[in-house]
Design an enzyme around this catalytic site. Structure first.
Site, PDB file in Angstrom:
ATOM      1  N   ARG A  55       0.874  -1.193   0.000  1.00 17.60           N
ATOM      2  CA  ARG A  55       0.000   0.000   0.000  1.00 17.60           C
ATOM      3  C   ARG A  55       0.907   1.238   0.000  1.00 17.60           C
ATOM      4  NH1 ARG A  55      -4.361   0.485  -1.977  1.00 17.60           N
ATOM      5  NH2 ARG A  55      -5.265  -1.223  -0.769  1.00 17.60           N
ATOM      6  N   GLN A  72      -7.650  -7.926  -9.000  1.00 24.72           N
ATOM      7  CA  GLN A  72      -7.507  -6.483  -9.219  1.00 24.72           C
ATOM      8  C   GLN A  72      -6.047  -6.107  -9.507  1.00 24.72           C
ATOM      9  OE1 GLN A  72      -9.531  -3.544  -8.837  1.00 24.72           O
ATOM     10  NE2 GLN A  72      -8.536  -2.222  -7.321  1.00 24.72           N
ATOM     11  N   ARG A  77       2.331  -7.211  -9.374  1.00 22.91           N
ATOM     12  CA  ARG A  77       2.653  -6.538  -8.105  1.00 22.91           C
ATOM     13  C   ARG A  77       2.667  -7.490  -6.911  1.00 22.91           C
ATOM     14  NH1 ARG A  77      -2.676  -3.090  -6.148  1.00 22.91           N
ATOM     15  NH2 ARG A  77      -4.153  -4.839  -6.177  1.00 22.91           N
ATOM     16  N   HIS A 148       1.737   2.498 -10.361  1.00 29.02           N
ATOM     17  CA  HIS A 148       0.772   3.049  -9.406  1.00 29.02           C
ATOM     18  C   HIS A 148       1.486   3.898  -8.339  1.00 29.02           C
ATOM     19  CE1 HIS A 148      -2.641   3.197  -6.701  1.00 29.02           C
ATOM     20  NE2 HIS A 148      -3.373   2.505  -7.537  1.00 29.02           N
ATOM     21  N   ASP A 192     -11.067   9.584  -8.100  1.00 26.17           N
ATOM     22  CA  ASP A 192     -10.533   8.413  -8.792  1.00 26.17           C
ATOM     23  C   ASP A 192     -10.801   8.653 -10.274  1.00 26.17           C
ATOM     24  OD1 ASP A 192     -10.927   4.791  -8.349  1.00 26.17           O
ATOM     25  OD2 ASP A 192      -9.605   6.022  -9.603  1.00 26.17           O
ATOM     26  N   GLU A 249      -0.560   8.391 -11.465  1.00 23.54           N
ATOM     27  CA  GLU A 249      -0.133   7.090 -11.990  1.00 23.54           C
ATOM     28  C   GLU A 249      -0.073   7.115 -13.522  1.00 23.54           C
ATOM     29  OE1 GLU A 249      -3.239   4.570 -10.481  1.00 23.54           O
ATOM     30  OE2 GLU A 249      -3.331   5.749  -8.647  1.00 23.54           O
TER      31      GLU A 249
HETATM   32  O1  TA6 Z   1      -5.523   4.204  -8.218  1.00 23.38           O
HETATM   33  C1  TA6 Z   1      -6.609   3.840  -8.970  1.00 23.38           C
HETATM   34  C2  TA6 Z   1      -7.264   2.566  -8.432  1.00 23.38           C
HETATM   35  O2  TA6 Z   1      -7.684   1.778  -9.507  1.00 23.38           O
HETATM   36  C3  TA6 Z   1      -8.422   2.940  -7.515  1.00 23.38           C
HETATM   37  O3  TA6 Z   1      -9.651   2.632  -8.127  1.00 23.38           O
HETATM   38  C4  TA6 Z   1      -8.182   2.108  -6.260  1.00 23.38           C
HETATM   39  O4  TA6 Z   1      -8.822   0.850  -6.375  1.00 23.38           O
HETATM   40  C5  TA6 Z   1      -6.668   2.004  -6.273  1.00 23.38           C
HETATM   41  O5  TA6 Z   1      -6.355   1.759  -7.637  1.00 23.38           O
HETATM   42  C6  TA6 Z   1      -6.097   0.991  -5.296  1.00 23.38           C
HETATM   43  O6  TA6 Z   1      -6.345  -0.313  -5.720  1.00 23.38           O
HETATM   44  P1  TA6 Z   1      -5.811  -1.506  -4.759  1.00 23.38           P
HETATM   45  O7  TA6 Z   1      -6.182  -2.772  -5.463  1.00 23.38           O
HETATM   46  O8  TA6 Z   1      -4.309  -1.326  -4.629  1.00 23.38           O
HETATM   47  O9  TA6 Z   1      -6.492  -1.302  -3.430  1.00 23.38           O
END
Ligand code: TA6
Length: 278
Positions: A55, A72, A77, A148, A192, A249
């Protein structure tokens, strides 16, 4: 090295007290010091033990941005990369890392053969993070990818973002598409946004300094801050930390990058710390 002696992270020491730290887990940059200040945000509650994506710092999103067939933000990563080499050059130092397909990824819903070579390079006032994507498969594939980056700022409400004016963006909080009218963008709530086809340099000013974000072969810029309500929903994000960060990002996420067999593409960013003359 970690407790069992495995290489866990690489620390780079550059000129003028610059430095960077990269965990092999996700090849995640977790620190970048320039001008004796830490320029990246990592949550105090971040997991650095390989149990989930870090994070903070610069998690690497590949081959899928956001939710979808894969977990996601894809698997890059949350996999352990291989450290290739480090190098000292006239202006600074760099380290390179590699990730390729494995049984798990070939069994996933993105079963393509690939090699990623990632290079992190620091000089006194810059850090570049550059990825070489290679299709080592027999068929063309496409992907989305993003770096990111969690920038550290003294107070996000005071941060000024330039370079987005006139860009179309998808607002994922309001669920609308719009054109950015502002020359100077500030973030004072959960934001976002995916700014598409951003033409030039984007910079994030705070106090008497700014970080200029230059990129190549990455079309889009994502601007994100969870603000208090979303931060409270994340176990690895302290309730009041959101004011110390702003995600800017670089990536290609509103469209895909496709590679033919044997084809490679280099994509990346150059972050530069600049003084803002008053
Ligand atoms: O930074 C854009 C994003 O896609 C947000 O929608 C939020 O979900 C963030 O990434 C963090 O995602 P994560 O899977 O690291 O919690």
């Amino acid at each position: 090295n970690d407790a069992s002696g495995n290489l866990e992270r690489v620390v780079l020491h550059g000129p003028k007290n610059s430095s960077a730290e990269i965990y092999l887990y996700g090849a995640t940059v977790t620190a970048w010091k320039s001008g004796n200040k830490e320029r990246l945000f990592v949550s105090k509650s971040a997991k650095l033990d390989g149990t989930k994506a870090v994070r903070g710092g610069i998690p690497l999103v590949f081959p899928q941005f956001g939710p979808g067939a894969l977990p996601q933000h894809g698997f890059a990563r949350t996999r352990v990369w291989k450290f290739l080499s480090s190098n000292i050059h006239g202006e600074g130092v760099s380290a390179s890392f590699e990730l390729s397909d494995n049984e798990e990824t070939r069994a996933s819903l993105w079963p393509h053969k690939f090699i990623l070579i990632y290079k992190v390079d620091i000089t006194a006032d810059t850090m570049s993070t550059i990825m070489k994507f290679e299709n080592t498969d027999e068929a063309e594939f496409e992907f989305t990818s993003l770096m990111h980056t969690y920038l550290r700022v003294p107070d996000v409400a005071e941060a000024k973002v330039h370079g987005l004016q006139g860009c179309v963006y998808a607002d994922k909080v309001k669920g609308v598409r719009a054109v950015e009218e502002r020359e100077e963008v500030t973030v004072v709530a959960n934001e976002d946004r995916v700014y598409e086809n951003v033409p030039g340099v984007v910079d994030v000013g705070y106090g008497g300094e700014r970080v200029a974000v230059r990129r190549f072969n990455f079309k889009d810029i994502v601007l994100w801050n969870p603000w208090a309500e979303k931060a409270a929903e994340m176990s690895d994000f302290g309730d009041d930390e959101y004011s110390e960060m702003l995600c800017v990002e670089v990536g290609t996420v509103a469209s895909t990058i496709s590679l033919k067999p044997g084809q490679t593409i280099l994509c990346g960013q150059l972050l530069t710390v600049e003084k803002i003359s008053q």
